[in-house]
Design an enzyme around this catalytic site. Structure first.
Site, PDB file in Angstrom:
ATOM      1  CE  LYS A 182      42.959  40.460  39.260  1.00 29.82           C
ATOM      2  NZ  LYS A 182      41.955  41.422  39.755  1.00 29.82           N
TER       3      LYS A 182
HETATM    4  O1  G3P Z   1      38.112  40.970  40.168  1.00 29.49           O
HETATM    5  C1  G3P Z   1      37.466  41.393  38.994  1.00 29.49           C
HETATM    6  C2  G3P Z   1      36.296  42.245  39.362  1.00 29.49           C
HETATM    7  O2  G3P Z   1      36.732  43.395  40.067  1.00 29.49           O
HETATM    8  C3  G3P Z   1      35.474  42.674  38.167  1.00 29.49           C
HETATM    9  O3  G3P Z   1      34.191  42.863  38.630  1.00 29.49           O
HETATM   10  O4  G3P Z   1      31.846  43.720  38.583  1.00 29.49           O
HETATM   11  O5  G3P Z   1      33.707  44.945  37.347  1.00 29.49           O
HETATM   12  O6  G3P Z   1      32.876  42.720  36.513  1.00 29.49           O
HETATM   13  P1  G3P Z   1      33.105  43.599  37.733  1.00 29.49           P
END
Ligand code: G3P
Length: 218
Positions: free
Chosen positions: A83
């Protein structure tokens, strides 16, 4: 649509893998921090648990270090998807790694323009963050619709739209409606996908009525 779980918690991944519904895993530095575990050990263990892609993110932001980290992560297992952030250095790393056959998931995507560059760089996945766009009063699913429509114009591109930053079941439903290839879902949202009060109520009634028959199947 493929289902990935968005967590670095090995026990949660193990439990979900047993359902047969899990196609892969995505992790990021914030999720790794939450587990408190050594990152490389967690990645290796998760790669053993699932056959599908396991996204493991580089920590560096400069190309010379990123490419070294990417090679290190790719060496852990064949199902590692390295990633990288959607930056100039990240896309350079993506191009170089994809050219040698490594899956790359280009993350922190917030525009269609960025998604076009990710495809040009040969990414296996691009991760538009829908929840974080919603957080700033911009409809994240509009971005998914744009990216899916653009990618459909170029069948030669192999990049899959991986909907990330999912916050509730309707993000999953919308992603499927728009034809996204993959959705990565936090464990809490996966549980919400299973749950419906009418299912619980109907099942309780079936169980009670079956018990009244006095019969057994086995
Ligand atoms: O895969 C990306 C994810 O973990 C981000 O999620 O809720 O931190 O925007 P969030």
């Amino acid at each position: 649509m493929k289902f990935f779980v968005d967590t670095a918690d090995v026990e949660v991944i193990r439990d979900l893998a047993d359902t047969g519904l899990l196609d892969g895993v995505t992790i990021n530095p914030s999720l790794v921090m939450k587990t408190g575990r050594p990152f490389l050990d967690a990645v290796a263990e998760i790669c053993e648990l699932v056959d599908g892609p396991v996204s493991a993110e580089v920590a560096a932001t400069d190309y010379p270090t990123m490419i070294k980290e990417a090679r290190r992560l790719a060496s852990i297992a064949d199902n590692v998807a390295v990633k990288v952030p959607l930056t100039r250095d990240g896309l350079r790393t993506c191009r170089e790694m994809s050219e040698v056959g490594t899956m790359v998931n280009v993350t922190l995507c917030f525009s269609a323009a960025q998604a076009i560059l990710a495809a040009k760089a040969g990414a296996a996945f691009v991760s538009p963050f829908v929840g974080r766009l919603d957080d700033v009063a911009t409809d994240g699913m509009d971005l998914i619709e744009s990216v899916v429509d653009i990618y459909d114009n170029y069948p030669g591109w192999s990049t899959e739209v991986l909907v990330a930053s999912v916050r509730h079941p309707l993000h999953v439903v919308a992603a499927a409606s728009l034809g996204a290839h993959v959705v990565t879902v936090p464990p809490k949202v996966i549980e919400q996908l299973f749950a419906h009060p009418l299912t619980d109520k109907g099942l309780a009634a079936f169980v009670a009525d079956w018990e009244r028959t006095g019969q057994s199947i086995l």
